[in-house]
Design an enzyme around this catalytic site. Structure first.
Site, PDB file in Angstrom:
ATOM      1  N   ASP A  49      60.555  64.776  51.382  1.00 11.74           N
ATOM      2  CA  ASP A  49      61.954  65.055  51.706  1.00 11.74           C
ATOM      3  C   ASP A  49      62.650  65.491  50.419  1.00 11.74           C
ATOM      4  O   ASP A  49      62.780  64.707  49.474  1.00 11.74           O
ATOM      5  CB  ASP A  49      62.615  63.808  52.286  1.00 11.74           C
ATOM      6  CG  ASP A  49      64.050  64.040  52.733  1.00 11.74           C
ATOM      7  OD1 ASP A  49      64.630  65.098  52.405  1.00 11.74           O
ATOM      8  OD2 ASP A  49      64.609  63.155  53.415  1.00 11.74           O
ATOM      9  N   CYS A 104      68.015  72.703  54.711  1.00 12.23           N
ATOM     10  CA  CYS A 104      66.794  71.901  54.775  1.00 12.23           C
ATOM     11  C   CYS A 104      65.740  72.528  55.677  1.00 12.23           C
ATOM     12  O   CYS A 104      64.542  72.429  55.401  1.00 12.23           O
ATOM     13  CB  CYS A 104      67.106  70.476  55.221  1.00 12.23           C
ATOM     14  SG  CYS A 104      68.027  70.350  56.774  1.00 12.23           S
ATOM     15  N   HIS A 158      68.747  66.847  60.207  1.00 11.26           N
ATOM     16  CA  HIS A 158      68.036  66.894  58.927  1.00 11.26           C
ATOM     17  C   HIS A 158      66.599  67.309  59.212  1.00 11.26           C
ATOM     18  O   HIS A 158      66.104  67.158  60.338  1.00 11.26           O
ATOM     19  CB  HIS A 158      68.076  65.538  58.225  1.00 11.26           C
ATOM     20  CG  HIS A 158      67.482  65.553  56.849  1.00 11.26           C
ATOM     21  ND1 HIS A 158      67.833  66.473  55.896  1.00 11.26           N
ATOM     22  CD2 HIS A 158      66.521  64.761  56.269  1.00 11.26           C
ATOM     23  CE1 HIS A 158      67.148  66.263  54.791  1.00 11.26           C
ATOM     24  NE2 HIS A 158      66.342  65.235  54.989  1.00 11.26           N
TER      25      HIS A 158
END
Length: 205
Positions: free
Chosen positions: A90, A20, A74
């Protein structure tokens, strides 16, 4: 929602599962290349805590009806073009891409009140231009002791800065005063980036 987004289609975005931090770096890079005038309004946001156990809901990797998962950290992308308009992009959420800030925070993080202190979420918010310059990862965190990959890496070369080969830990760290950007609790994060239209109007009087 208007369709004038920085990234009209999620399919057009660079994405590799479990990377990510690099996915968001690529989003920042894309804005710099295609919409440079918007880069100053964009942020990379890391979510973690001291124990690296942060629950998030509405995640593709989540389980159950609420799609909850506990990550060590994250990263997502934010675009804050106006005081009362903040969008979250996201690539791992099951919510729309993008989602307005308030909806994203409400459904993804809910509240810290029902969680044990060790699961409280903290947020390191880094300006996109800073992230592009300072982020560096040789992907060592994704290798097993024998050198094999925990998850297959992106096909492009590692993202390395001119001064560091691996500084991912500085971004995941949630100690205020250490690392780039600013660190917020969940309530501070909401206070800084969620502005209701009537509040903005009052502040401008």
């Amino acid at each position: 929602m208007t369709t004038d987004f920085l990234f009209p289609k999620i399919a057009d975005c660079s994405y590799v599962s479990c990377y990510c931090e690099e996915n968001v770096w690529k989003l920042c890079e894309q804005v710099k290349r295609t919409r440079p005038e918007e880069l100053a309004k964009c942020y990379a946001v890391f979510v973690s805590n001291e124990g690296r156990t942060v629950p998030l809901w509405r995640q593709k990797a989540g389980r159950g009806d609420d799609q909850v998962v506990i990550w060590d950290y994250h990263v997502f992308f934010m675009h804050n073009p106006l005081p009362n308009r903040c969008l979250v992009f996201d690539l791992d959420t099951t919510l729309p891409f993008p989602t307005y800030f308030h909806k994203y925070v409400t459904e993804t993080f809910r509240s810290d009140l029902a969680l044990r202190p060790e699961h409280h979420r903290f947020f390191r918010v880094i300006p996109a231009d800073t992230y592009l310059i300072e982020f560096s990862s040789d992907r060592r965190h994704m290798r097993r002791p024998d050198g094999s990959w925990i998850k297959p890496p992106p096909s492009y070369p590692p993202i390395l800065s001119n001064t560091n080969t691996h500084c991912l830990g500085d971004f995941i760290c949630m100690s205020a005063g250490k690392g780039p950007g600013a660190v917020y609790s969940l309530s501070e994060f909401v206070h800084n980036f969620y502005k209701q239209p009537n509040m903005v109007a009052q502040n401008n009087k």
